[in-house]
Motif scaffolding. Sequence first.
Motif, PDB file in Angstrom:
ATOM      1  N   GLY A 241      48.139  44.136  44.466  1.00 29.71           N
ATOM      2  CA  GLY A 241      47.731  43.746  44.274  1.00 29.71           C
ATOM      3  C   GLY A 241      47.487  43.282  42.195  1.00 29.71           C
ATOM      4  O   GLY A 241      47.340  42.262  41.881  1.00 29.71           O
ATOM      5  N   ALA A 242      47.199  44.192  41.984  1.00 29.30           N
ATOM      6  CA  ALA A 242      46.410  44.515  40.779  1.00 29.30           C
ATOM      7  C   ALA A 242      47.099  44.418  39.415  1.00 29.30           C
ATOM      8  O   ALA A 242      47.044  43.938  38.733  1.00 29.30           O
ATOM      9  N   GLY A 243      48.074  44.221  39.352  1.00 29.48           N
ATOM     10  CA  GLY A 243      49.481  44.479  38.457  1.00 29.48           C
ATOM     11  C   GLY A 243      49.344  42.714  37.897  1.00 29.48           C
ATOM     12  O   GLY A 243      49.063  42.607  37.404  1.00 29.48           O
ATOM     13  N   HIS A 244      49.102  42.018  39.367  1.00 30.08           N
ATOM     14  CA  HIS A 244      49.645  40.719  39.163  1.00 30.08           C
ATOM     15  C   HIS A 244      48.026  40.179  38.336  1.00 30.08           C
ATOM     16  O   HIS A 244      47.841  38.817  37.798  1.00 30.08           O
ATOM     17  N   VAL A 245      47.295  40.774  39.363  1.00 26.11           N
ATOM     18  CA  VAL A 245      45.767  39.948  38.766  1.00 26.11           C
ATOM     19  C   VAL A 245      45.543  40.598  36.931  1.00 26.11           C
ATOM     20  O   VAL A 245      45.398  39.719  36.235  1.00 26.11           O
ATOM     21  N   VAL A 246      46.782  41.485  36.275  1.00 28.21           N
ATOM     22  CA  VAL A 246      46.666  41.944  34.868  1.00 28.21           C
ATOM     23  C   VAL A 246      47.441  40.761  33.938  1.00 28.21           C
ATOM     24  O   VAL A 246      46.505  40.230  33.508  1.00 28.21           O
ATOM     25  N   ASP A 247      48.338  40.634  34.781  1.00 28.23           N
ATOM     26  CA  ASP A 247      49.445  38.791  34.389  1.00 28.23           C
ATOM     27  C   ASP A 247      48.275  37.841  34.625  1.00 28.23           C
ATOM     28  O   ASP A 247      47.982  37.527  33.226  1.00 28.23           O
ATOM     29  N   LEU A 248      47.663  37.504  35.082  1.00 32.82           N
ATOM     30  CA  LEU A 248      46.370  36.351  34.921  1.00 32.82           C
ATOM     31  C   LEU A 248      45.705  36.883  34.171  1.00 32.82           C
ATOM     32  O   LEU A 248      45.377  35.770  33.262  1.00 32.82           O
ATOM     33  N   LEU A 249      45.060  37.815  34.326  1.00 32.45           N
ATOM     34  CA  LEU A 249      43.745  37.954  32.554  1.00 32.45           C
ATOM     35  C   LEU A 249      44.331  38.300  31.139  1.00 32.45           C
ATOM     36  O   LEU A 249      44.490  37.634  30.427  1.00 32.45           O
ATOM     37  N   LEU A 250      46.432  38.580  31.483  1.00 35.13           N
ATOM     38  CA  LEU A 250      46.694  38.320  30.130  1.00 35.13           C
ATOM     39  C   LEU A 250      47.281  36.951  29.343  1.00 35.13           C
ATOM     40  O   LEU A 250      47.427  36.885  28.174  1.00 35.13           O
ATOM     41  N   ALA A 251      47.162  35.851  30.700  1.00 34.26           N
ATOM     42  CA  ALA A 251      47.563  34.999  30.727  1.00 34.26           C
ATOM     43  C   ALA A 251      46.458  33.247  30.688  1.00 34.26           C
ATOM     44  O   ALA A 251      47.136  32.328  30.600  1.00 34.26           O
ATOM     45  N   ASP A 252      45.313  33.716  30.466  1.00 32.71           N
ATOM     46  CA  ASP A 252      45.193  32.746  30.553  1.00 32.71           C
ATOM     47  C   ASP A 252      43.097  33.529  30.659  1.00 32.71           C
ATOM     48  O   ASP A 252      42.931  34.825  29.627  1.00 32.71           O
ATOM     49  N   ASP A 253      42.370  32.234  29.493  1.00 30.21           N
ATOM     50  CA  ASP A 253      41.188  32.672  29.470  1.00 30.21           C
ATOM     51  C   ASP A 253      40.007  33.083  30.136  1.00 30.21           C
ATOM     52  O   ASP A 253      39.090  34.022  29.522  1.00 30.21           O
TER      53      ASP A 253
END
Length: 298
Positions: A241-253
Motif C-alpha cells: 500500500g505504499a504507493g497509495h500513501v504516496v498518492d495521499l501525500l501528493l494530494a493533501d497538505d
Amino acid sequence: MRPQNPDPGAAAFSAGAGLALFDAILRGRPDGAEPDFAGCLRQRLALRAAESCATLSRLREDAAALRDAEHLSRSGETSPAGRLHRVFRLYASLPARLDAAILRAAEFLGLEETIDARALAEVAITAPDPLAAAARASAAAMKLCAPSTDAEVFAFVVADLVLANRLGWARPVPLLAVALLHPSLRRGAGGKRSRPSDADWPAAVAVAYGFAVAEAHALAVDLARRAQKLLVVAPMLRAKGAGHVVDLLLADDGVTPSAAAGRVKMSDRAARRLFDRLVALGAVRELTGRETFRIYGL
C-alpha cells in the motif's frame, strides 16, 4: 508611511504577469496536465487562506491548530475557524464549474438561500478579463448577503472560483484570502482594509492576487522539489500500500498514519513505520514537531 492607493493599471499588470507564471506551473506537463503535487499545493494554500480568514474573524486558531483540527478530529465536528478551513478545502477540490461550486460554497457557509449562482456566473462571464471578473463577481456576491465575515469569505471564494474558470484551470486555487492582510492593502489615515463593497475593490483585488500568486509560485517551486524526491524514493518502499500513501501525500497538505492505514488497509503500526522510513529518506516531513499525534506532508 501609510501605503498609498495602488495604481490600478500597474497592479493589474503585475498580477497578470504572476498569474501567467503560475499558470505555467499548473500546466507543467508536456500534455498540459497538472503536476503530481497540485492537490497538496491547493490544500496548503487553503490552510493559509483559512488562517488569514480566522484572523479577520478574530478567531485564535493559527495554521498549526487548523491542521490539527482537520486531520486529528475523530468526531467530524470542528470549530468556527475549522469550518472556514473546510470551506477552502472543499472548493479547492471542486471542478471550476461556476454554478455548482458557488452553490456548494454558499451552502457550506449557510448562505445558500440568498445566492443566485447563475447571476454571479453571468457577471463573471461578461467581465473583460479574469481579474475584472474576479473583482466584479466577488463584489456582487457580497451584495447578495447580509454583512458578515462569512459573507466576505464567500466573496473571496467566488473570486477564486471565477478566476480559475476564466483561466481554464481544472480546479480553483485559494489565493485571494491568502494576501488580504498584507499591509499594502490598507489605505487611508486609519489603515483600513479593503472590502468587496469598497469602490477601489478592483484595484485591491489586483494587488492581492499579485502578492498571493507570488507566494503560491514560491510554494509550488518548493513542493515540486519535495514531490520529485518522494517520487524518486517511492520505488524503494516495500510496504504493502505504499504507493497509495504516496498518492495521499501528493494530494493533501498533511496525512496522519491512522488515516493512511484506514485508506490503504494496513495496520497503524505498519503505517507509522512507513512514515518513519519516508522521513529517514528525506522524502516527507513531520509537520507538528510532536512525539505523538503526528502529521506528515511534503
